[in-house]
Design a protein around this motif. Sequence first.
Motif, PDB file in Angstrom:
ATOM      1  N   ASN A  35       6.486  -6.467  -6.267  1.00  0.00           N
ATOM      2  CA  ASN A  35       5.943  -5.157  -6.601  1.00  0.00           C
ATOM      3  C   ASN A  35       6.766  -4.439  -7.665  1.00  0.00           C
ATOM      4  N   TYR A  37       0.827  -1.208   0.000  1.00  0.00           N
ATOM      5  CA  TYR A  37       0.000   0.000   0.000  1.00  0.00           C
ATOM      6  C   TYR A  37       0.865   1.264   0.000  1.00  0.00           C
ATOM      7  N   GLU A  75       1.963   1.828  -3.460  1.00  0.00           N
ATOM      8  CA  GLU A  75       0.883   2.357  -4.293  1.00  0.00           C
ATOM      9  C   GLU A  75       0.744   3.867  -4.134  1.00  0.00           C
ATOM     10  N   ASP A  86       2.250   0.989  -8.462  1.00  0.00           N
ATOM     11  CA  ASP A  86       1.098   0.097  -8.364  1.00  0.00           C
ATOM     12  C   ASP A  86       0.959  -0.747  -9.629  1.00  0.00           C
ATOM     13  N   CYS A  87       0.001  -1.662  -9.581  1.00  0.00           N
ATOM     14  CA  CYS A  87      -0.210  -2.611 -10.681  1.00  0.00           C
ATOM     15  C   CYS A  87      -1.491  -2.319 -11.455  1.00  0.00           C
TER      16      CYS A  87
END
Length: 201
Positions: free
Chosen positions: A135, A31, A34, A39-40
């Motif tokens: 990540n 998080y 992000e 992020d993805c």
Amino acid sequence: MNFKELLKNVYSDVGLAEAKTRRALLSEQMYDNEKKGLDCMNCTGRCCTYEANSMQMTSIEALEAMAALEEKGLLNQETRRRLEDCISEFRLDKYIQIGAGEFFRKSYTCPFYFYPSFGCGLGVDHKPYGCIAFNPCEPGQSEGGNCQSDLDIQEKRNLQFEESEDLADKYLFEKFDISPLKEPIPIKLLEIWRKVYSEKL
């Protein structure tokens, strides 16, 4: 007894913290990433496909995943078919030994890749630890590529919970003859499903 009840018993009997607690270090880092734009959200999820995925899971990880699937109403014929098809397509049940007690890790597309909807059907609190720790290293990833596992934070997590997780795996071996070895996701989930709830297959 359903999977949720069995999981509760395992937690109590071996003194194991719950799934979300044991994944907190990994999910909090995810998080935080992000918030930094790592992020993805715009990625195709290449890391979940045969191009980059060879994820394995332990017995307790598998039981937690089964409890999550049960709660979401996903212990059904479609999920079973996806698990079996994945094993067949990528020959995950055909082991290639490369050393004493060591086997080649095969790549495969995760059966929960965009199932039952966008993203991962297991959810962040119940997916394998290695999935959460993988990540992006820079913003704007769309086809994967510049992503990696944070081995340091995984080791930190392991030091906190490895002993009690090993006890949980031993508990499942003694009660249900579930192999203590790590296996690909579909192999491990089907083993748990068959040995704990054979009447549901």
